[in-house]
Design a protein around this motif. Sequence first.
Motif, PDB file in Angstrom:
ATOM      1  N   ALA A 126       0.847  -1.208   0.000  1.00 25.83           N
ATOM      2  CA  ALA A 126       0.000   0.000   0.000  1.00 25.83           C
ATOM      3  C   ALA A 126       0.875   1.247   0.000  1.00 25.83           C
ATOM      4  O   ALA A 126       0.579   2.222  -0.708  1.00 25.83           O
ATOM      5  N   GLY A 127       1.954   1.221   0.756  1.00 26.74           N
ATOM      6  CA  GLY A 127       2.873   2.355   0.778  1.00 26.74           C
ATOM      7  C   GLY A 127       3.534   2.587  -0.564  1.00 26.74           C
ATOM      8  O   GLY A 127       3.723   3.726  -0.989  1.00 26.74           O
ATOM      9  N   VAL A 129       2.253   1.658  -3.534  1.00 20.90           N
ATOM     10  CA  VAL A 129       1.219   2.052  -4.490  1.00 20.90           C
ATOM     11  C   VAL A 129       0.890   3.533  -4.345  1.00 20.90           C
ATOM     12  O   VAL A 129       0.804   4.262  -5.334  1.00 20.90           O
ATOM     13  N   VAL A 130       0.694   4.003  -3.127  1.00 22.79           N
ATOM     14  CA  VAL A 130       0.332   5.411  -2.920  1.00 22.79           C
ATOM     15  C   VAL A 130       1.577   6.290  -2.769  1.00 22.79           C
ATOM     16  O   VAL A 130       1.464   7.488  -2.537  1.00 22.79           O
ATOM     17  N   LYS A 131       2.736   5.672  -2.937  1.00 25.26           N
ATOM     18  CA  LYS A 131       4.021   6.390  -2.857  1.00 25.26           C
ATOM     19  C   LYS A 131       4.149   7.170  -1.552  1.00 25.26           C
ATOM     20  O   LYS A 131       4.515   8.327  -1.523  1.00 25.26           O
ATOM     21  N   ASN A 132       3.849   6.421  -0.454  1.00 22.75           N
ATOM     22  CA  ASN A 132       3.942   7.010   0.882  1.00 22.75           C
ATOM     23  C   ASN A 132       5.029   6.248   1.640  1.00 22.75           C
ATOM     24  O   ASN A 132       4.825   5.110   2.053  1.00 22.75           O
ATOM     25  N   SER A 133       6.177   6.878   1.806  1.00 23.40           N
ATOM     26  CA  SER A 133       7.288   6.197   2.464  1.00 23.40           C
ATOM     27  C   SER A 133       7.004   5.922   3.943  1.00 23.40           C
ATOM     28  O   SER A 133       7.577   5.007   4.533  1.00 23.40           O
ATOM     29  N   LEU A 135       4.309   4.616   5.202  1.00 24.85           N
ATOM     30  CA  LEU A 135       3.744   3.264   5.300  1.00 24.85           C
ATOM     31  C   LEU A 135       4.847   2.204   5.178  1.00 24.85           C
ATOM     32  O   LEU A 135       4.765   1.154   5.806  1.00 24.85           O
TER      33      LEU A 135
END
Length: 171
Positions: A126-127, A129-133, A135
């Motif tokens: 999920a991190g 995919v949403v490009k949230n480091s 996560l």
Amino acid sequence: MDLIKVGRFISELRKEKRLTQEQLGEKIGVTNKTISRWETGTYMPPADALLIMSELFSVNINEILSGKRLQPEEYKEAAEENLKQTIRISSFTLKDKIDFYKKKWLKEHIALMIFGGLLVIGILVAGLVVKNSLLGYISIVLLLIFHAIRNNRMMAYVEQNAYDGTGNINV
């Protein structure tokens, strides 16, 4: 430790008490075939059976393991030799017991470990995919936490089963 000699002594003690193999087996909680195997020297009786026979026949365990009645001057030497032999032939070392209970715990908790692993992978994906480091970092921290909890619970289980709570190995 001479199993034949031990077996003959058990047989003599049983006969002195006028017990059949079946009657002795009932008192100990084993079959008459097991008593026969002990008396022929095929197998060594386990510790709990030695305790029962010691009380039943009014002899000490060292006498049973020596295969004869001991004189007071023979006792110390026989006790030391019996202890050495018992340690040499004992079937499970502490390491064996720890390995056994670790494997048993892992088998019993495999589903929970798979679920935790999938949860961590899900958060990591999920991190990505949403490009949230953040996560990604959370998944790494969760992985470390799950590993620590798993190891702690497994070792508590091992300790509870491999020891009797006093630091002595369960036999």
